[in-house]
Motif scaffolding. Sequence first.
Motif, PDB file in Angstrom:
ATOM      1  N   ARG A 248       0.827  -1.210   0.000  1.00 19.88           N
ATOM      2  CA  ARG A 248       0.000   0.000   0.000  1.00 19.88           C
ATOM      3  C   ARG A 248       0.864   1.264   0.000  1.00 19.88           C
ATOM      4  N   ARG A 249       0.479   2.236  -0.831  1.00 17.13           N
ATOM      5  CA  ARG A 249       1.014   3.589  -0.675  1.00 17.13           C
ATOM      6  C   ARG A 249      -0.176   4.523  -0.867  1.00 17.13           C
ATOM      7  N   GLY A 250      -0.681   5.032   0.250  1.00 17.00           N
ATOM      8  CA  GLY A 250      -1.939   5.790   0.202  1.00 17.00           C
ATOM      9  C   GLY A 250      -3.043   4.873  -0.278  1.00 17.00           C
ATOM     10  N   ARG A 251      -3.751   5.291  -1.320  1.00 19.31           N
ATOM     11  CA  ARG A 251      -4.815   4.432  -1.858  1.00 19.31           C
ATOM     12  C   ARG A 251      -4.284   3.512  -2.973  1.00 19.31           C
ATOM     13  N   ASP A 252      -3.017   3.724  -3.378  1.00 17.58           N
ATOM     14  CA  ASP A 252      -2.434   2.932  -4.471  1.00 17.58           C
ATOM     15  C   ASP A 252      -1.757   1.665  -3.947  1.00 17.58           C
ATOM     16  N   TRP A 253      -1.364   0.814  -4.917  1.00 20.48           N
ATOM     17  CA  TRP A 253      -0.566  -0.372  -4.618  1.00 20.48           C
ATOM     18  C   TRP A 253       0.731  -0.281  -5.406  1.00 20.48           C
ATOM     19  N   ILE A 254       1.835  -0.666  -4.787  1.00 19.47           N
ATOM     20  CA  ILE A 254       3.121  -0.709  -5.493  1.00 19.47           C
ATOM     21  C   ILE A 254       3.456  -2.175  -5.726  1.00 19.47           C
ATOM     22  N   LEU A 255       3.452  -2.573  -7.002  1.00 15.31           N
ATOM     23  CA  LEU A 255       3.646  -3.987  -7.370  1.00 15.31           C
ATOM     24  C   LEU A 255       5.099  -4.221  -7.802  1.00 15.31           C
ATOM     25  N   SER A 256       5.761  -5.209  -7.162  1.00 15.90           N
ATOM     26  CA  SER A 256       7.168  -5.501  -7.479  1.00 15.90           C
ATOM     27  C   SER A 256       7.371  -7.010  -7.555  1.00 15.90           C
ATOM     28  N   GLY A 257       8.162  -7.434  -8.533  1.00 16.74           N
ATOM     29  CA  GLY A 257       8.496  -8.862  -8.622  1.00 16.74           C
ATOM     30  C   GLY A 257       8.687  -9.315 -10.055  1.00 16.74           C
ATOM     31  N   THR A 258       8.874 -10.625 -10.200  1.00 19.35           N
ATOM     32  CA  THR A 258       9.116 -11.236 -11.512  1.00 19.35           C
ATOM     33  C   THR A 258       8.298 -12.523 -11.602  1.00 19.35           C
ATOM     34  N   LYS A 259       7.681 -12.746 -12.730  1.00 21.23           N
ATOM     35  CA  LYS A 259       6.926 -13.993 -12.949  1.00 21.23           C
ATOM     36  C   LYS A 259       7.555 -14.775 -14.092  1.00 21.23           C
ATOM     37  N   ALA A 260       7.500 -16.101 -13.992  1.00 18.90           N
ATOM     38  CA  ALA A 260       8.178 -16.964 -14.973  1.00 18.90           C
ATOM     39  C   ALA A 260       7.188 -17.940 -15.614  1.00 18.90           C
ATOM     40  N   TYR A 261       7.562 -18.418 -16.800  1.00 23.62           N
ATOM     41  CA  TYR A 261       6.780 -19.433 -17.535  1.00 23.62           C
ATOM     42  C   TYR A 261       5.354 -18.954 -17.830  1.00 23.62           C
ATOM     43  N   ILE A 262       5.211 -17.698 -18.189  1.00 22.11           N
ATOM     44  CA  ILE A 262       3.858 -17.156 -18.359  1.00 22.11           C
ATOM     45  C   ILE A 262       3.398 -17.261 -19.815  1.00 22.11           C
ATOM     46  N   THR A 263       2.246 -17.917 -20.006  1.00 26.34           N
ATOM     47  CA  THR A 263       1.651 -18.052 -21.338  1.00 26.34           C
ATOM     48  C   THR A 263       1.206 -16.678 -21.844  1.00 26.34           C
ATOM     49  N   ASN A 264       1.472 -16.399 -23.111  1.00 28.02           N
ATOM     50  CA  ASN A 264       1.079 -15.133 -23.745  1.00 28.02           C
ATOM     51  C   ASN A 264       1.808 -13.937 -23.125  1.00 28.02           C
ATOM     52  N   ALA A 265       3.066 -14.153 -22.720  1.00 27.63           N
ATOM     53  CA  ALA A 265       3.782 -13.121 -21.953  1.00 27.63           C
ATOM     54  C   ALA A 265       4.053 -11.852 -22.746  1.00 27.63           C
ATOM     55  N   PHE A 266       4.204 -11.944 -24.059  1.00 24.02           N
ATOM     56  CA  PHE A 266       4.608 -10.724 -24.769  1.00 24.02           C
ATOM     57  C   PHE A 266       3.514 -10.111 -25.630  1.00 24.02           C
ATOM     58  N   ASP A 267       2.390 -10.814 -25.810  1.00 21.66           N
ATOM     59  CA  ASP A 267       1.354 -10.284 -26.705  1.00 21.66           C
ATOM     60  C   ASP A 267       0.079  -9.883 -25.966  1.00 21.66           C
ATOM     61  N   ALA A 268       0.017 -10.141 -24.664  1.00 16.34           N
ATOM     62  CA  ALA A 268      -1.245  -9.919 -23.937  1.00 16.34           C
ATOM     63  C   ALA A 268      -1.612  -8.438 -23.875  1.00 16.34           C
ATOM     64  N   ASP A 269      -2.902  -8.166 -24.012  1.00 18.26           N
ATOM     65  CA  ASP A 269      -3.399  -6.795 -23.822  1.00 18.26           C
ATOM     66  C   ASP A 269      -3.636  -6.534 -22.338  1.00 18.26           C
ATOM     67  N   VAL A 270      -3.976  -7.599 -21.628  1.00 16.51           N
ATOM     68  CA  VAL A 270      -4.394  -7.473 -20.229  1.00 16.51           C
ATOM     69  C   VAL A 270      -3.523  -8.402 -19.384  1.00 16.51           C
ATOM     70  N   ALA A 271      -3.116  -7.931 -18.208  1.00 18.49           N
ATOM     71  CA  ALA A 271      -2.392  -8.809 -17.282  1.00 18.49           C
ATOM     72  C   ALA A 271      -3.256  -9.060 -16.053  1.00 18.49           C
ATOM     73  N   GLN A 272      -3.272 -10.329 -15.619  1.00 15.88           N
ATOM     74  CA  GLN A 272      -3.928 -10.680 -14.353  1.00 15.88           C
ATOM     75  C   GLN A 272      -2.845 -11.306 -13.480  1.00 15.88           C
ATOM     76  N   VAL A 273      -2.514 -10.630 -12.395  1.00 15.76           N
ATOM     77  CA  VAL A 273      -1.311 -10.965 -11.625  1.00 15.76           C
ATOM     78  C   VAL A 273      -1.680 -11.265 -10.180  1.00 15.76           C
ATOM     79  N   LEU A 274      -1.149 -12.380  -9.672  1.00 12.74           N
ATOM     80  CA  LEU A 274      -1.347 -12.711  -8.257  1.00 12.74           C
ATOM     81  C   LEU A 274      -0.112 -12.245  -7.474  1.00 12.74           C
ATOM     82  N   ALA A 275      -0.339 -11.507  -6.386  1.00 10.41           N
ATOM     83  CA  ALA A 275       0.775 -10.981  -5.585  1.00 10.41           C
ATOM     84  C   ALA A 275       0.455 -11.124  -4.102  1.00 10.41           C
ATOM     85  N   VAL A 276       1.514 -11.169  -3.304  1.00  5.86           N
ATOM     86  CA  VAL A 276       1.351 -11.211  -1.845  1.00  5.86           C
ATOM     87  C   VAL A 276       0.992  -9.813  -1.372  1.00  5.86           C
ATOM     88  N   THR A 277      -0.105  -9.690  -0.668  1.00  9.74           N
ATOM     89  CA  THR A 277      -0.458  -8.379  -0.093  1.00  9.74           C
ATOM     90  C   THR A 277      -0.421  -8.405   1.436  1.00  9.74           C
TER      91      THR A 277
END
Length: 431
Positions: free
Chosen positions: A170-199
């Motif tokens: 959390r930073r105020g009302r925003d979220w700061i997302l950091s990390g790296t994901k591997a073996y992701i299908t459609n990694a370079f052509d996707a229009d939309v990302a759906q990402v799971l992160a530890v909060t």
Amino acid sequence: MATAALSPLDQELHPPAHLKPILADVGALYRDEVAPREAALAHRLADESQFLDTDGKLHPEILAARREIMRAAGKKNVYSAHLPERLGGRGLGRTDMIYVEEKVYGYGCGLNPALLSWSEGATPRLLYCHDHQREQFVDPLVRGEKTSLHAVTEIGAGSNLFDMKTHAKRRGRDWILSGTKAYITNAFDADVAQVLAVTEAGAGRRTFTYFMFDTREYLQKGYRPGRVYQTMFGDGYTGEIFFDDMVLPESAVIGEVGQGFDIAVMSFNYTRMRRAGMCSGWSKYLIERSLERVQSRIVGERPLGANQGIQWLLADMYVDWLQTRSLSLEVARTIDNPGPWYRMPRPKDEIRRICALKVSNDESFYRVADRALQVHGGSGVMRNNPINKLFQIARNLRIPGGTDEVQRTTIAETLGLRFDASKSAPKAAGG
Ligand SMILES: Cc1cc2nc3c(=O)[nH]c(=O)nc-3n(C[C@H](O)[C@H](O)[C@H](O)COP(=O)(O)OP(=O)(O)OC[C@H]3O[C@@H](n4cnc5c(N)ncnc54)[C@H](O)[C@@H]3O)c2cc1C
């Protein structure tokens, strides 16, 4: 690549009468949208060096053709038939979808899989999206007009989500997302990302949250696709992605903060159930191609299929197909009967059957593919042969979506074999 009409296996499918319209739509889409594009791109589909571009990514012409097919299937409401009508789908249950999937995959491994949404499309995570995410993300994904990626796995976190390092703070009302994901299908052509992160580290099943954003909007703002992996089946579609302290608004959250684990489990269950029609359709395709081969190939002045050793290979392929298809339909029936397949939470016995369905489909399809390759002799080993491609795909399927060992562990645990109380965090695995 079309399947011969009314093979002995076709005669055993027995789809329910109410599926006639959608199966006819699939047939028309294959004829009008898929087959002509496969013919136009035959040189790329048949030759790995032309299937990928010089960076090892799926060639732009194939990506474009896939997107056109998705959109066409979206217009006929085939692409997202599995989703409820309120989201723009046809509201089909798992049993019905098996028949639709096996028809789609029964055409082989060319451009036909683009007719149905898979991990890059309208997955059940969309059920948890908010109204403000509908126009920008949900509707275009359901209609096949945009594609997505689903980022869970990391180099150090695959079979156990609780090893995950990617986090959002959390930073105020925003979220700061950091990390790296591997073996992701459609990694370079996707229009939309759906990402799971530890909060919230250490919060058990409330540890994770899903975020969704437009990849192009964030390209200069901390979102970065990395290298494309060269997989054994040469898909040119799997890669890594980075989040360099990206600033995401509160509105990027899918579902609620802390609901990520439950949504992930539901997504993985869907991926596992989705194996049913996929593996059945592809196995059927392989058996039909193998039957054609052993009847037409002459070795020592008689057809290969006149040898008992070859006949038994074909018989074993059929037994695998029939056993797993029957099991899949039975599991689907018990999932559909109590209510929609996406309801949560699910009883333990149902989870156990879904895991069994994945193991059974992955392994029987792999055995079928192995035998199909064997009866094709040297030609089956050639890279440009669809039999070989499906063998590579079959080997891969035993890893994503939660490995088959992880499924077995869950089966054993739900049978009461859970001994290590110190590791009692709820388990979920696989992207
Ligand atoms: C082509 C491809 C596409 C993919 N697409 C995506 C995607 O789009 N999004 C995404 O998030 N992920 C994706 N994945 C990642 C995939 O989900 C993971 O690779 C998978 O969950 C396994 O994790 P791992 O690779 O870290 O293996 P590991 O967790 O390191 O496992 C290695 C081996 O150990 C076994 N093992 C692990 N734990 C146990 C245990 N407790 N008991 C017994 N055996 C165990 C596993 O079964 C496996 O055989 C993809 C992977 C591939 C290959």
